[in-house]
Each structure stands twice: as structure tokens, then as C-alpha cells.
Design a protein around this motif. Sequence first.
Motif, PDB file in Angstrom:
ATOM      1  N   VAL A   6       0.840  -1.205   0.000  1.00  0.00           N
ATOM      2  CA  VAL A   6       0.000   0.000   0.000  1.00  0.00           C
ATOM      3  C   VAL A   6       0.870   1.249   0.000  1.00  0.00           C
ATOM      4  O   VAL A   6       0.609   2.215  -0.730  1.00  0.00           O
ATOM      5  CB  VAL A   6      -0.953   0.003   1.208  1.00  0.00           C
ATOM      6  N   SER A   7       1.932   1.256   0.816  1.00  0.00           N
ATOM      7  CA  SER A   7       2.815   2.412   0.897  1.00  0.00           C
ATOM      8  C   SER A   7       3.495   2.689  -0.445  1.00  0.00           C
ATOM      9  O   SER A   7       3.537   3.841  -0.904  1.00  0.00           O
ATOM     10  CB  SER A   7       3.863   2.178   1.987  1.00  0.00           C
ATOM     11  N   GLU A   8       4.027   1.639  -1.072  1.00  0.00           N
ATOM     12  CA  GLU A   8       4.715   1.809  -2.359  1.00  0.00           C
ATOM     13  C   GLU A   8       3.744   2.256  -3.448  1.00  0.00           C
ATOM     14  O   GLU A   8       4.065   3.105  -4.286  1.00  0.00           O
ATOM     15  CB  GLU A   8       5.401   0.496  -2.752  1.00  0.00           C
ATOM     16  N   PHE A   9       2.528   1.695  -3.421  1.00  0.00           N
ATOM     17  CA  PHE A   9       1.525   2.060  -4.416  1.00  0.00           C
ATOM     18  C   PHE A   9       1.111   3.522  -4.248  1.00  0.00           C
ATOM     19  O   PHE A   9       0.961   4.253  -5.239  1.00  0.00           O
ATOM     20  CB  PHE A   9       0.309   1.142  -4.271  1.00  0.00           C
ATOM     21  N   MET A  30       3.820   5.802  -5.575  1.00  0.00           N
ATOM     22  CA  MET A  30       3.818   5.796  -7.040  1.00  0.00           C
ATOM     23  C   MET A  30       2.690   6.660  -7.582  1.00  0.00           C
ATOM     24  O   MET A  30       2.880   7.445  -8.520  1.00  0.00           O
ATOM     25  CB  MET A  30       3.672   4.364  -7.539  1.00  0.00           C
ATOM     26  N   ARG A  31       1.514   6.554  -6.984  1.00  0.00           N
ATOM     27  CA  ARG A  31       0.373   7.323  -7.480  1.00  0.00           C
ATOM     28  C   ARG A  31       0.571   8.825  -7.249  1.00  0.00           C
ATOM     29  O   ARG A  31       0.197   9.642  -8.092  1.00  0.00           O
ATOM     30  CB  ARG A  31      -0.907   6.840  -6.793  1.00  0.00           C
ATOM     31  N   PRO A  62      14.682  -1.431 -10.813  1.00  0.00           N
ATOM     32  CA  PRO A  62      13.615  -2.126 -11.519  1.00  0.00           C
ATOM     33  C   PRO A  62      12.860  -1.178 -12.431  1.00  0.00           C
ATOM     34  O   PRO A  62      13.026   0.031 -12.357  1.00  0.00           O
ATOM     35  CB  PRO A  62      12.706  -2.582 -10.371  1.00  0.00           C
ATOM     36  N   PRO A  63      11.995  -1.709 -13.303  1.00  0.00           N
ATOM     37  CA  PRO A  63      11.106  -0.850 -14.062  1.00  0.00           C
ATOM     38  C   PRO A  63      10.291  -0.023 -13.091  1.00  0.00           C
ATOM     39  O   PRO A  63       9.929  -0.488 -12.014  1.00  0.00           O
ATOM     40  CB  PRO A  63      10.221  -1.840 -14.838  1.00  0.00           C
ATOM     41  N   SER A  64       9.932   1.199 -13.484  1.00  0.00           N
ATOM     42  CA  SER A  64       9.373   2.116 -12.508  1.00  0.00           C
ATOM     43  C   SER A  64       7.953   1.777 -12.112  1.00  0.00           C
ATOM     44  O   SER A  64       7.587   1.879 -10.968  1.00  0.00           O
ATOM     45  CB  SER A  64       9.415   3.529 -13.080  1.00  0.00           C
ATOM     46  N   GLN A  65       7.097   1.405 -13.065  1.00  0.00           N
ATOM     47  CA  GLN A  65       5.707   1.211 -12.741  1.00  0.00           C
ATOM     48  C   GLN A  65       5.031   0.420 -13.831  1.00  0.00           C
ATOM     49  O   GLN A  65       5.618   0.194 -14.881  1.00  0.00           O
ATOM     50  CB  GLN A  65       5.004   2.568 -12.574  1.00  0.00           C
ATOM     51  N   PRO A  66       3.794  -0.006 -13.605  1.00  0.00           N
ATOM     52  CA  PRO A  66       3.097  -0.771 -14.630  1.00  0.00           C
ATOM     53  C   PRO A  66       3.039   0.008 -15.935  1.00  0.00           C
ATOM     54  O   PRO A  66       2.842   1.211 -15.942  1.00  0.00           O
ATOM     55  CB  PRO A  66       1.694  -0.965 -14.035  1.00  0.00           C
TER      56      PRO A  66
END
Length: 481
Positions: free
Chosen positions: A416-419, A422-423, A451-455
Motif C-alpha cells: 500500500v505504501s509503495e503504491f 507511485m500514485r 527495476p522498471p518504474s511502474q506498470p
Amino acid sequence: MFDALAERLEDAWKKLRGQDKISQSNIQEALKEVRRALLSADVNLQVVKDFVADVETKAQGAEVLSGVRPDQQFIKIVYDELVQVMGETNIPLAQVDTAPTIVLMAGLQGTGKTTATAKLALHLQKQNRTCLLVATDVYRPAAIDQLVTLGQQINVPVFELGADADPVEIARQGVARAKETGVDTVIIDTAGRLQIDQDMMGELARIKQTVQPHETLLVVDSMTGQEAANLTRTFHDQIGITGAILTKLDGDTRGGAALSVRRVSGQPIKFVGVGEKVEALQPFYPDRMASRILGMGDVLTLVEKAQEEIDLADAEKMQEKMLTAKFDFSDFLKQMRLLKNMGSLGGLMKMIPGMGKLSADQLQQGETKLKQSEALINSMTAEERRNPDLLASSPSRRRRIARGAGYTERDVTNLVSEFTKMRNLMQQMSRGQMPGMAGMGGMFGGMGGNPPSQPGWRGYSGGASSKKKKKEKKKKGFGQL
């Protein structure tokens, strides 16, 4: 694939680092490393000799451009020579004006010929070409059943007359059926043998004489190294082929087949198999393969993979959600599944310039992180996926999700924190701000901080070590090509 070859070639570049220019003396050590690298990759000896001689001639006659180091110039020369050895350009499959186009598949047993037949049919389907598969392998147990099963899997009809019929007659009637039904392409799967023998060649010759194929493709196992090139030459001399399909290129192949087939046999590689799935067939592009061998990635193939899976309308909606901070866990789950459909994480990473050096452990950690995130999201309710803020303020929800997915509450909290981070970064970007990208990589975690940054592959996180990575990449000279 080609990891060992890429590492050995990098030793050659090191011989020229720190030099002011390319000279007769300093080029010799680099050429020795190139020769060792190619021989260890099981490249045909004559191909190695010609390759090294051509590189030496071009390197000695090359003037080092201003701002380009000798090792960078040498890499460019080797890259150009690799492209030339492998055929320079992609040779597409024939398509005649008067249908059907007839493709005859040949090869030894164990090379994946029957699977390659189905893969080719699916590839042509994606180009809006209709296909008919013809099963003439009446010798190998269950060969016909295998082709029928693969045909059902990709929704392509299979013509067969059973294991008691004459293979030549099966091929003739199969082509006749294709003409009756107006099919664009008919692909004939022939019998393989444990070794080349006159009976096999005789049967192939009779089938070819009867159906007069427009393409005769030899399926060869890339794991056999330079022997694949010798096999291609033998088939061409006795039967006459128009090209080859290299299978198992995703395995522990050393590269000898890809680098030897065109020069030894004179026939082009038209397709490569890069996995067991029926979707895992790619057209062969010498320039892209040379880029992979030198560790420069293959962005064009990555883009093509994405285009096959991504619907443009969905992509625009997803972009709007990202930029308005309305991107939720359901959207993230959709992006993860899209990523999985494109292939393994390790395979995709190797197509991104600079990411080919990730270790197997780092890639495994990335795969594990993706699986964990998917399991946790699947354990959420529909409302929790739509509104991630519910989880930030409810320990009981996080505990329930953790129990349902088989992980800890801390794993849910981290997700949840990482998401949320990112948002928030997406929202800042929509306002024209360009925040630091560190922290966007946590969703994939465990891949060396890079890593790749996001979806959706919309960015790249350098993390705390991004400057160091950029310096290393610049030092290798990849950006100069």
C-alpha cells in the motif's frame, strides 16, 4: 541466451580502454579475445577466421571520431560485422498472389518441428493470414495427435488421413483442401528422423516435388551450435531449402548456430523460437540479434511485443488514470497480467538497454515480488482495489488480506505504501512537475535498486545508484552506437 558470449566480448573491449587510438599493436589483444569468445560460443571455425580478419581490416582502417573512444569504435565495428555475418536484413516469409502459399517444414527429431509448425501458423494468423496445417508425420507415435491438439489450441484446422496413409498423398490432398477452402497458407509438417538418411531425404524430395512449396524451412535446434549450420547446408544441398527456423534460443545456447547458419549454409534464418509457448516465435532480425549479443538490449522487439498485447483504447484510458491519480489496484493487476503475457521478466529485462547484467538472483527476486503483489491484490475486495486508501487506515483489513494471501500484514503495508508513493508521483507528473524517480521502483523490488518504474513501463527508476549506473553504462560506450 548469449550471456557467456557477451561476457567474453566485453573482455575484448577492456583491452582498448584507456588507449588514445586503435593501432596495430593494441588491436591484437582485443582480436584474440574476440576469437576466443566466438570459438567458445561454438561458432564455425572458418566463420571465426573470416570474422576476425574482417574486423581487423576495418579496425585498422578506421579513424577514431572526435569524442568517441577506441573501445567504443571497436564495438561499433564488431556490431556491424555481426549484422553482416547473420544476414544484414530480415527475410520475410513468402506470400504469393495466387493462394495458397505452401510452406514445407523439415528437420530432425527433437528440434521442436511440430511445435514450430503451430507457432508459425499463429504468427501468420496475427498478420490476418488464414492457415491450414497438414500432418504427414505418420512414423512418430502421437505426432498427428500433437499437431491436432496444437491446432485446436490456436484455432487452426489440421488436415490428416491417419497413420496408415502415404505421407506424399497426405501432402497432396492437404494442398488440394487448402485450395478448395480458400486458405492463404498451408503448412506441411513432415516426419523427422534421428539422423539424416536417404529414406528421409527421399520422402522429403517426393513431397516437395508433388506440392511444389514456395518455402522449405528447416527447423534446427540452436543448442547444437555450429552443427546447426552444417545440418542446414546438408539439407540445402540435397533437398533445397529457403531458410531456417532456430528453436530453443531462449535456452543455454552459446550463439554458434545464429552466427554460423547464414555464412555456412548460404540460407537465411527466418524465425527464432524463444520459448515453449505457442506464441514464442519471432522473426529473425540480424541487427536486433547483434544488439542483444553485445548487451545493448532489443527495444524494437520489446515494443512489438507490447503492441501485440496492448489495446490502444485501453492504453489511453490507463494513461489518463495514471495522470489523474485514479490508477487503482485493479488497474495495477491488469498491468501485471499484461506483463506476464509478454513473457518472462528475465526475457523482457534483456531487451532493455543496460538491464541485461541483472543476475539470476535479482531477476528471481523481481519475479517473486510480482507474484506477491498479485496474490495480495487478489485477496482484496473489489472496494479495496478501487479505493486503496481504505487499507491505509484499517489494520484489520490488512490482516485479513495477509491471511488470505499467505503473507504478513507488513507485506500488505509495504504494498500500500509503495503504491501510494507511485500514485502521488504520477499526480505530480500530471501537473508538469518532474520528481525524482527513486521510490517508484519499489513495486517490483529486489532487482538491484533498478527495476522498471511502474506498470506499463512508463519510466525507469535509477534508485540511489542511478548516477553510478549511468556512468558505468557510459563507460561501456553503448550509448554511442
